[in-house]
Design a protein around this motif. Sequence first.
Motif, mmCIF file in Angstrom:
data_model
loop_
_atom_site.group_PDB
_atom_site.id
_atom_site.type_symbol
_atom_site.label_atom_id
_atom_site.label_comp_id
_atom_site.label_asym_id
_atom_site.label_seq_id
_atom_site.Cartn_x
_atom_site.Cartn_y
_atom_site.Cartn_z
ATOM 1 N N TYR A 124 9.404 -18.881 8.705
ATOM 2 C CA TYR A 124 7.975 -18.821 9.009
ATOM 3 C C TYR A 124 7.515 -17.363 9.039
ATOM 4 N N LEU A 125 8.271 -16.509 9.711
ATOM 5 C CA LEU A 125 7.888 -15.093 9.821
ATOM 6 C C LEU A 125 8.007 -14.377 8.479
ATOM 7 N N LYS A 126 8.997 -14.754 7.651
ATOM 8 C CA LYS A 126 9.129 -14.135 6.344
ATOM 9 C C LYS A 126 7.905 -14.399 5.476
ATOM 10 N N ILE A 127 7.370 -15.610 5.560
ATOM 11 C CA ILE A 127 6.164 -15.935 4.783
ATOM 12 C C ILE A 127 4.949 -15.267 5.395
ATOM 13 N N ALA A 128 4.872 -15.264 6.728
ATOM 14 C CA ALA A 128 3.705 -14.683 7.398
ATOM 15 C C ALA A 128 3.612 -13.184 7.174
ATOM 16 N N GLN A 129 4.758 -12.493 7.056
ATOM 17 C CA GLN A 129 4.714 -11.035 6.916
ATOM 18 C C GLN A 129 4.146 -10.606 5.562
ATOM 19 N N ASP A 130 4.080 -11.510 4.590
ATOM 20 C CA ASP A 130 3.497 -11.176 3.295
ATOM 21 C C ASP A 130 1.990 -11.371 3.262
ATOM 22 N N LEU A 131 1.397 -11.897 4.331
ATOM 23 C CA LEU A 131 -0.054 -12.042 4.374
ATOM 24 C C LEU A 131 -0.702 -10.664 4.484
ATOM 25 N N GLU A 132 -1.867 -10.497 3.808
ATOM 26 C CA GLU A 132 -2.490 -9.176 3.703
ATOM 27 C C GLU A 132 -2.829 -8.572 5.059
ATOM 28 N N GLY A 152 -6.474 1.051 8.661
ATOM 29 C CA GLY A 152 -5.434 0.072 8.973
ATOM 30 C C GLY A 152 -4.091 0.757 9.086
ATOM 31 N N VAL A 153 -3.399 0.516 10.195
ATOM 32 C CA VAL A 153 -2.081 1.100 10.434
ATOM 33 C C VAL A 153 -1.068 -0.033 10.526
ATOM 34 N N ASP A 154 -0.037 0.040 9.685
ATOM 35 C CA ASP A 154 1.017 -0.964 9.756
ATOM 36 C C ASP A 154 2.353 -0.324 9.438
ATOM 37 N N ALA A 155 3.379 -1.133 9.249
ATOM 38 C CA ALA A 155 4.732 -0.631 9.041
ATOM 39 C C ALA A 155 4.915 0.043 7.693
ATOM 40 N N LEU A 156 3.981 -0.175 6.751
ATOM 41 C CA LEU A 156 4.118 0.407 5.424
ATOM 42 C C LEU A 156 3.420 1.743 5.288
ATOM 43 N N GLY A 157 2.351 1.992 6.060
ATOM 44 C CA GLY A 157 1.617 3.244 5.968
ATOM 45 C C GLY A 157 0.218 3.104 6.520
ATOM 46 N N LEU A 158 -0.671 3.966 6.038
ATOM 47 C CA LEU A 158 -2.073 3.964 6.443
ATOM 48 C C LEU A 158 -2.915 3.444 5.284
ATOM 49 N N HIS A 159 -3.918 2.624 5.603
ATOM 50 C CA HIS A 159 -4.762 2.005 4.582
ATOM 51 C C HIS A 159 -6.226 2.175 4.984
ATOM 52 N N ILE A 160 -7.065 2.454 3.995
ATOM 53 C CA ILE A 160 -8.503 2.617 4.224
ATOM 54 C C ILE A 160 -9.213 1.417 3.613
ATOM 55 N N TYR A 161 -10.018 0.712 4.430
ATOM 56 C CA TYR A 161 -10.688 -0.512 4.005
ATOM 57 C C TYR A 161 -12.202 -0.330 4.080
ATOM 58 N N ASP A 162 -12.878 -1.145 3.278
ATOM 59 C CA ASP A 162 -14.317 -1.319 3.447
ATOM 60 C C ASP A 162 -14.525 -2.246 4.638
ATOM 61 N N PRO A 163 -15.527 -2.004 5.485
ATOM 62 C CA PRO A 163 -15.711 -2.881 6.662
ATOM 63 C C PRO A 163 -15.887 -4.346 6.319
ATOM 64 N N GLU A 164 -16.367 -4.635 5.093
ATOM 65 C CA GLU A 164 -16.574 -6.023 4.698
ATOM 66 C C GLU A 164 -15.358 -6.636 4.020
ATOM 67 N N ASN A 165 -14.321 -5.888 3.796
ATOM 68 C CA ASN A 165 -13.150 -6.397 3.089
ATOM 69 C C ASN A 165 -11.886 -5.892 3.780
ATOM 70 N N ARG A 166 -11.312 -6.734 4.615
ATOM 71 C CA ARG A 166 -10.094 -6.367 5.347
ATOM 72 C C ARG A 166 -8.833 -6.794 4.610
ATOM 73 N N LEU A 167 -8.999 -7.402 3.435
ATOM 74 C CA LEU A 167 -7.828 -7.845 2.690
ATOM 75 C C LEU A 167 -7.309 -6.768 1.753
ATOM 76 N N THR A 168 -8.212 -6.162 0.974
ATOM 77 C CA THR A 168 -7.806 -5.229 -0.070
ATOM 78 C C THR A 168 -8.180 -3.813 0.321
#
Length: 508
Positions: A124-132, A152-168
């Motif tokens: 379950y966690l292996k599949i969930a960890q691939d969610l954006e 966005g801060v996570d285990a892979l690095g830092l990510h900059i998002y548009d406020p309307e798009n938290r996926l990409t």
Amino acid sequence: MAGAIASRMSFSSLKRKQPKTFTVRIVTMDAEMEFNCEVKKQILDEKIYCPPEASVLLASYAVQAKYGDYDPSVHKRGFLAQEELLPKRVINLYQMTPEMWEERITAWYAEHRGRARDEAEMEYLKIAQDLEMYGVNYFAIRNKKGTELLLGVDALGLHIYDPENRLTPKISFPWNEIRNISYSDKEFTIKPLDKKIDVFKFNSSKLRVNKLILQLCIGNHDLFMRRRKADSLEVQQMKAQAREEKARKQMERQRLAREKQMREEAERTRDELERRLLQMKEEATMANEALMRSEETADLLAEKAQITEEEAKLLAQKAAEAEQEMQRIKATAIRTEEEKRLMEQKVLEAEVLALKMAEESERRAKEADQLKQDLQEAREAERRAKQKLLEITTKPTYPPMNPIPAPLPPDIPSFNLIGDSLSFDFKDTDMKRLSMEIEKEKVEYMEKSKHLQEQLNELKTEIEALKLKERETALDILHNENSDRGGTSSKHNTIKKPQAQGRRPICI
């Protein structure tokens, strides 16, 4: 100015508290269960976006962890009626009844047979960890132009998002491509390893948020580098013990699986013997009935043959009497012409009658012969039926059972003060080697998840016709666009990809 000094002092004290040695922490079962429940809750509450097909697969693993192996005799239709397994967004997006959702979840649940509870939760966690949105902490920031963005801060690095798009993310800074992060008051500066790429600066409105961002950056980068270090002797011993325990559990599960298979095989053999015994009893009953019918038929044919034979004798007797009468009439014929004519007429009639009786007698005789032949055939059928009944009754009831046993079966970053600001430098001595290891791990993981992706695509195609387009949310539309582009825009992309043409500076 006072606020900036306070922030630097807080960060300096925080930095001194960072441990210099790696301490192994054993996660208890209760803590792991609590973490799994929190991930499930975030997915069901839609705090983490999950595609419909992936949510069905996650639901099947959740059912496996709760109920164990699927058993059709126990897990009957409706056993998931009271379970909350899918996000409401997914349920409202398709014209499907709860029974239809349960049918699809159960189909995948049945494929997880043999997995233990901890294995199901790990899958379950292996599949969930691939969610954006999994593991990403979002913070509202502004760039140097004053544009509102999300960090966005996570285990892979830092990510900059548009406020309307938290996926990409619009751009990503993996930890192995960041040379330095500087923090002063409310302003952060990200310096990539590639000096041809401009630095990225941003700031947030609250000092507490800045401290939290910094703590997350330090912690995630520290874990990123620790995972790529050689394990200490203590960790190696613990991993060896974990492997031995896993192997022991695997052998125990295999032994139980073999015993269960042998028990099921013995039950199937018993059921087969009972079925064959019942079949033989039915055959014996049918043979007895056939024998009784043959005996009755033989008796009827014998009786009919006797009656026909008596009728033939009676006709022969009548024919003889007619012949005698004809002779007597001839002997006592009247000589007169009228009497002679009448006599000839009577003689002719007697001859015709005698001829008819002779033909009828011959026909009856043939019929009697045919009945005798039928009687012989009936007696022969009766003899064969008795022989078959004798063979059935003398067969061994239980054949010898020989059950065949089932086959066994790179360094921790140094944080330095830069001018009037606090910073930490990421050493780039082993970055190329880390990049190659990360790429190798990614290729291996993609190969392992190929079958899972095929399953998800199959379910997505199956339920696509039932989707209600007007109920799609903004995240659904963004996820579909990413899927149509082949997943090229994701938080796993590095900043090197946009620099392929002319090394243009970063601009958000």
